[in-house]
Design an enzyme around this catalytic site. Sequence first.
Site, PDB file in Angstrom:
ATOM      1  N   PRO A   1       0.822  -1.218   0.000  1.00 22.46           N
ATOM      2  CA  PRO A   1       0.000   0.000   0.000  1.00 22.46           C
ATOM      3  C   PRO A   1       0.857   1.269   0.000  1.00 22.46           C
ATOM      4  CG  PRO A   1      -0.137  -1.146   2.117  1.00 22.46           C
ATOM      5  CD  PRO A   1       0.647  -2.025   1.200  1.00 22.46           C
ATOM      6  N   GLU A   2       0.371   2.273  -0.688  1.00 26.60           N
ATOM      7  CA  GLU A   2       1.064   3.559  -0.735  1.00 26.60           C
ATOM      8  C   GLU A   2       0.203   4.584  -0.007  1.00 26.60           C
ATOM      9  OE1 GLU A   2       2.539   4.493  -4.715  1.00 26.60           O
ATOM     10  OE2 GLU A   2       2.492   2.376  -5.245  1.00 26.60           O
TER      11      GLU A   2
END
Length: 293
Positions: free
Chosen positions: A2-3
């Site tokens: 995830p960013e």
Amino acid sequence: MPELPEVETVRRGLAPAMEGARFTKVEVRRGDLRWPLPKDFARRLAGKTVTGLGRRAKYLLADLSSGDVLIMHLGMSGSFHVFRQDAGKSPGHYYHERAQHVAHDHIVFHMSSGAVVTFNDPRRFGSMKIVPRAKLDAEPLLNKLGPEPLGNAFDAAMLARACMGKKTSLKAALSDQRVVAGLGNIYVCEALHRARLSPKRVAATIAGKTGAPNERAESLTEAVRAVLNAAIKDGGSSLRDHRLTDGDLGMFQHNFQVYDREGEKCRTPGCRGTVKRIVQTGRSTFYCPVCQK
Ligand SMILES: [Zn+2]
């Protein structure tokens, strides 16, 4: 992995369940995450109130009434789920769908808001850590991070200064958490496409000799903000594990312009290019060789 938009989406989902609420009970079912949780983990949280839930880069930061901060990272496959005990008699489809995955519910927070917050992580690369707020500035997980891309400190002048003299590619520079925090492969590719800049371009070319920003630095900072804001609005991108805290999927993957679109038509209006995939520093880069220069 995830960013920033995915983590921000999770933060927004957790905030109503956790902010202003007390931990009434903390269950550690499995404490060997990326690193082992401290033995006193549950004791340091129990009875404390979450006074605020923030985010720094890809870390969630829960401020506690004890003066501690609970730092949480999703790792590769971590997710949070919020269950509300008062949410009707018939459990929703997601409840059934994930019933088989409860073996990976490693940490369970029972909140005074009535919400039960579970941290699920099949691969256990996620992590949690409790540090005193007074020591947060010295925290090794956080103290080398560059500015938040949606904060005031991130602008063309700052980005140009950070890239001045850098012979690495723009892709590598933007992926460097010390230059700007929270971006990863997806959003770097998307931002470069939006700015019409090649991921192979030498990073130093967005700055003049004195480090002053040029037009490229301006359009790149603008593109980074625009892409992140659009992704947050869509609940992030659900490629593998990312889910909203109510089990819904993020939708931004449907708006990718280049990421994961090798061989497909470029989506820039008027461009006849085809999206190409190359490998830079071991990661796939997707870009359009026609309109990204
Ligand atoms: Zn194009």
